[in-house]
Design an enzyme around this catalytic site. Structure first.
Site, PDB file in Angstrom:
ATOM      1  N   HIS A 140      -4.118   3.003  -3.488  1.00  0.00           N
ATOM      2  CA  HIS A 140      -4.256   2.443  -2.147  1.00  0.00           C
ATOM      3  C   HIS A 140      -3.518   1.118  -1.968  1.00  0.00           C
ATOM      4  O   HIS A 140      -2.582   1.041  -1.181  1.00  0.00           O
ATOM      5  CB  HIS A 140      -5.741   2.246  -1.813  1.00  0.00           C
ATOM      6  CG  HIS A 140      -5.976   1.530  -0.519  1.00  0.00           C
ATOM      7  ND1 HIS A 140      -5.740   2.111   0.706  1.00  0.00           N
ATOM      8  CD2 HIS A 140      -6.389   0.257  -0.258  1.00  0.00           C
ATOM      9  CE1 HIS A 140      -6.015   1.244   1.667  1.00  0.00           C
ATOM     10  NE2 HIS A 140      -6.408   0.112   1.112  1.00  0.00           N
ATOM     11  N   HIS A 160     -27.834 -17.197  24.767  1.00  0.00           N
ATOM     12  CA  HIS A 160     -26.829 -16.986  25.792  1.00  0.00           C
ATOM     13  C   HIS A 160     -26.095 -18.273  26.168  1.00  0.00           C
ATOM     14  O   HIS A 160     -25.291 -18.278  27.095  1.00  0.00           O
ATOM     15  CB  HIS A 160     -27.471 -16.379  27.044  1.00  0.00           C
ATOM     16  CG  HIS A 160     -27.743 -14.922  26.924  1.00  0.00           C
ATOM     17  ND1 HIS A 160     -28.518 -14.387  25.921  1.00  0.00           N
ATOM     18  CD2 HIS A 160     -27.329 -13.872  27.680  1.00  0.00           C
ATOM     19  CE1 HIS A 160     -28.587 -13.065  26.070  1.00  0.00           C
ATOM     20  NE2 HIS A 160     -27.866 -12.732  27.125  1.00  0.00           N
ATOM     21  N   ASP A 181     -31.922 -18.573  30.242  1.00  0.00           N
ATOM     22  CA  ASP A 181     -31.638 -17.505  29.277  1.00  0.00           C
ATOM     23  C   ASP A 181     -31.686 -18.002  27.837  1.00  0.00           C
ATOM     24  O   ASP A 181     -31.776 -17.201  26.906  1.00  0.00           O
ATOM     25  CB  ASP A 181     -30.266 -16.875  29.568  1.00  0.00           C
ATOM     26  CG  ASP A 181     -30.341 -15.831  30.667  1.00  0.00           C
ATOM     27  OD1 ASP A 181     -31.447 -15.319  30.919  1.00  0.00           O
ATOM     28  OD2 ASP A 181     -29.307 -15.530  31.278  1.00  0.00           O
ATOM     29  N   HIS A 189       0.851  -1.196   0.000  1.00  0.00           N
ATOM     30  CA  HIS A 189       0.000   0.000   0.000  1.00  0.00           C
ATOM     31  C   HIS A 189       0.883   1.241   0.000  1.00  0.00           C
ATOM     32  O   HIS A 189       1.330   1.699   1.059  1.00  0.00           O
ATOM     33  CB  HIS A 189      -0.898   0.005   1.235  1.00  0.00           C
ATOM     34  CG  HIS A 189      -1.808  -1.190   1.329  1.00  0.00           C
ATOM     35  ND1 HIS A 189      -1.348  -2.430   1.712  1.00  0.00           N
ATOM     36  CD2 HIS A 189      -3.131  -1.316   1.086  1.00  0.00           C
ATOM     37  CE1 HIS A 189      -2.369  -3.283   1.703  1.00  0.00           C
ATOM     38  NE2 HIS A 189      -3.450  -2.640   1.327  1.00  0.00           N
ATOM     39  N   ASP A 196      -9.835   6.457   7.353  1.00  0.00           N
ATOM     40  CA  ASP A 196     -11.281   6.337   7.149  1.00  0.00           C
ATOM     41  C   ASP A 196     -11.778   4.953   7.536  1.00  0.00           C
ATOM     42  O   ASP A 196     -12.856   4.803   8.127  1.00  0.00           O
ATOM     43  CB  ASP A 196     -11.629   6.632   5.686  1.00  0.00           C
ATOM     44  CG  ASP A 196     -11.471   8.106   5.331  1.00  0.00           C
ATOM     45  OD1 ASP A 196     -12.058   8.949   6.034  1.00  0.00           O
ATOM     46  OD2 ASP A 196     -10.756   8.409   4.360  1.00  0.00           O
ATOM     47  N   GLU A 238     -17.704  -5.060  24.168  1.00  0.00           N
ATOM     48  CA  GLU A 238     -16.820  -6.225  24.241  1.00  0.00           C
ATOM     49  C   GLU A 238     -15.610  -6.091  23.314  1.00  0.00           C
ATOM     50  O   GLU A 238     -14.478  -6.379  23.720  1.00  0.00           O
ATOM     51  CB  GLU A 238     -17.588  -7.513  23.905  1.00  0.00           C
ATOM     52  CG  GLU A 238     -18.600  -7.923  24.956  1.00  0.00           C
ATOM     53  CD  GLU A 238     -19.967  -7.287  24.747  1.00  0.00           C
ATOM     54  OE1 GLU A 238     -20.883  -7.582  25.536  1.00  0.00           O
ATOM     55  OE2 GLU A 238     -20.110  -6.484  23.783  1.00  0.00           O
TER      56      GLU A 238
END
Length: 689
Positions: free
Chosen positions: A287, A497, A493, A40, A182, A436
């Site tokens: 790029h 989960h 749950d 790059h 970006d 997380e």
């Protein structure tokens, strides 16, 4: 910068050291990519003035001591622009540090290394790799990861300063500079990390955002047109705009404003042109592919540069290195002198800091880890983990971490300790919020600063943070990942989960030591093993439900955990059948074993909390645990079956999960999916034949 005007010597007429050094970075980058026929070039060409300004004007860094604890950190989150970093390391004259931590006296980066860009075993891989190349502060490439790491580094600096600085002794006051693009801004992990950094008011953190409006597919307006600066203002950052990456004066002013900011992290939006000066400038074609020989020749002509590969003008490297060394070397020498005085006035803290920086543990660090008495009712391994963690922190105060808003459930809070907040950087309970992925990246950044860092959440949410877990293994850093609620034992749950495939996911990561302990004493043994190795990341997988604490006078000691797998019961003679289990299923295997033995079957139970460690043992030990002649084997685990064939073979059986779980009380789920003593005994007898 002035326009380039070519002189008869082939170098632009202004001949300024600034310009020569910046264009050296650009041309080395394009030449290395061209020679490799891969890479790059565009972003290093665009950001060369930014890199030059940070390194020669601001970065507090001693090239002769790249491991100086109070150095400023330079993080290249846009890891695909690796040639920018390699060029900077080369020009700065950074000296190599070996794998043993010793200085070799050799350059960390030579011109020959740059010529070997992206080649096998070179110091210049396609993306920067921590430990592989001296001067690389973190492994980057997955966009946004470096951004999150830099927040962790800034957090670590604040904690280290709060604990160790004393009046007249500023041992820690360094800054963290991060180059991002970006793509970083589109990735969710950078948003998570930026939000946390703003909340914590990390004024030692500066992100420089390369806004070139180009992505691989074309202009970023294909999918991204928000006002990123406004977003960061909402996060609580100090936002500064530089309209032209070539305007070194404006860059200096922006970076000076960062140095003076005391309340907020700083976000500098720099407008650049990818592939600056080349026929492909401003195009996605600059790029991710070489410019081509013809385009490179035209670019060098535009720069007023000789059309010579890897040309470095006389004096450029010396001048660049001198500007970095004079500032950073002086500051480092002053720091060393200050630390020696500190040692005399604060010997206990200095001794503690010596251990921390060497990734060592204090004598008696594990002396308060409890031994758990036999108990049929037992305790959830998450609860045992909390008790062990709190015992270790009393002796190892630089064991730092928290959870993604789940500490009351993961039991990873430090009892009686304050929270790490903008109002108290000395706190030791970290609140990462429901972030997380961000938590994982931040924990890695903390670990890269020599603190022993941990992050916790439910195992099923590993899906949100697998990337940083993987990167911790690539970097060989001692991050600790505490995952609780580890199976269908979560119960009501339900399947959203209840992790099924997640144990296999963790086991598949090379170099990650995953433990799924079977009772409280195995939890203690697992933590002991984890803490002894600061260069291997570990995952501790713990239960929500209570697990019986086994009677270790009747069964083998939990010390066997250190070898990954061990004979828990029935090791006296060659067995007819071997029951292999982990975690909550170990006690189930023990119950089945007792029934089998009572009926005359020679059975054995093998607890296998860490496949990683077991595979490190020699053949003789493995044979003593799992004799090759015994084909009747049953693996028992409330998770997916993937991988268990390694241990049970073609003739063995598995009691595992082949579907997602269900919402119901645990006892109902155990009946439904076959995790009962009766079923284990039945399958074991069938396996014997």
């Amino acid at each position: 910068m002035t326009d380039i005007a070519t002189s008869p010597t082939g170098i632009h007429e202004d001949g300024s050291p600034e310009r020569l050094q910046i264009d050296t970075i650009r041309t080395l980058s394009m030449d290395a990519v061209q020679k490799a026929n891969s890479g790059h070039p565009g972003t290093p060409m665009a950001l060369a003035p930014v890199g030059w300004t940070i390194w020669t004007q601001f970065l507090r860094y001693d090239p002769a001591h790249a491991d100086w604890p109070n150095r400023d950190r330079f993080v290249l989150s846009v890891g695909h622009a690796s040639m920018l970093l390699y060029s900077l390391l080369y020009l700065a004259g950074v000296e190599e540090i070996g794998a043993d931590g010793e200085k070799s006296g050799k350059p960390a980066m030579s011109l020959d290394d740059i010529k070997q860009f992206r080649q096998l075993s070179s110091k210049t891989p396609g993306h920067p790799e921590y430990r592989h190349t001296t001067g690389v502060e973190t492994t980057t490439g997955p966009l946004g990861a470096g951004c999150g790491n830099s927040v962790g580094m800034a957090i670590a600096e604040r904690w280290l300063a709060a604990r160790y600085n004393r009046p007249g002794f500023a041992l820690f006051d360094h800054d963290v500079y991060t180059l991002c693009g970006d793509g970083d801004m589109m990735e969710g992990v950078s948003a998570e990390a930026a939000s946390l950094a703003g909340h914590l008011k990390l004024s030692n953190l500066c992100w420089i955002y390369d806004s070139n409006h180009i992505s691989i597919e074309g202009g970023t307006d294909l999918a991204f047109d928000e006002d990123v600066g406004k977003r960061f203002e909402a996060y609580g950052w100090n936002v500064i705009h530089v309209d032209d990456a070539n305007d070194v004066g404006a860059l200096k002013a922006a970076l000076q404003a960062f140095r003076e900011e005391q309340e907020r992290p700083t976000f500098i939006v720099v407008r650049s042109v990818i592939g600056w000066g080349s026929p492909r400038a401003g195009s996605e074609k600059a790029h991710g592919e070489p410019l081509g020989a013809e385009n490179i020749a035209k670019t060098k002509e535009a720069y007023g540069w000789p059309n010579e590969d890897f040309f470095v003008p006389e004096g450029v490297k010396d001048a660049f290195g001198k500007s970095v060394k004079e500032r950073g070397g002086k500051l480092r020498d002053e720091w060393v002198a200050t630390f020696e005085k500190y040692r005399g006035e604060h010997p206990d803290l200095a001794g503690e800091l010596d251990l921390l920086l060497k990734d060592q543990l204090p004598e008696g660090w594990d002396s308060e880890i409890p031994t758990f008495e036999a108990d049929a009712k037992g305790v959830a391994s998450r609860d045992a983990g909390g008790k062990v963690l709190n015992a270790i922190v009393k002796k190892v105060p630089w064991l730092l971490g928290g959870s993604a808003d789940l500490a009351p459930s993961t039991k990873t809070d430090i009892k009686g300790a304050p929270s790490f907040e903008a109002s108290n950087y000395g706190g030791t309970n970290f609140h990462f919020g429901v972030r997380e992925h961000g938590m994982g990246a931040v924990v890695n950044g903390m670990a890269l600063s020599h603190v022993r860092a941990y992050g916790s959440t439910f195992l099923v949410f590993l899906d949100y943070m697998r990337a940083p877990v993987r990167l911790s293994a690539i970097m060989e850093i001692g991050a600790v990942w505490v995952f609780t609620h580890d199976s269908i034992g979560v119960g009501e749950d339900g399947p959203t989960h209840q992790p099924i495939e997640h144990l296999a996911t963790l086991r598949a990561i090379p170099g990650l030591d995953m433990f799924r302990p079977g009772d409280a004493n195995e939890v203690a043994a697992a933590w002991r093993a984890v803490m002894k190795d600061a260069s291997t990341p570990a995952a501790l997988v713990l239960s929500r439900q209570a697990l019986p604490t086994l009677d270790r006078t009747k069964y083998a000691s939990a010390d066997g955990v250190e070898k990954g797998g061990y004979v828990l019961a029935g090791g006296e003679e060659t067995p007819d059948v071997i029951l292999i289990a982990t975690g909550s299923e170990v006690s189930l295997a023990v119950e089945a074993y007792e029934q089998l033995v009572a009926s005359g079957v020679k059975a054995r139970v093998v607890s296998m909390p860490s496949w990683y460690r077991y595979e490190l043992q020699d053949a003789a030990y493995k044979e003593s645990v799992l004799p090759a002649a015994v084909k009747a084997r049953v693996a028992i685990e409330m998770a997916g079956s993937l991988g268990w064939d390694r241990y049970v073979g073609f003739e063995g059986r598995q009691i595992t999960m082949s579907t997602f779980g269900a919402s119901a009380p645990l006892a109902k789920l155990q009946d439904k999916f076959g995790f009962t003593v009766e079923n284990v005994v039945k399958v074991a007898r069938e396996t014997i034949g």
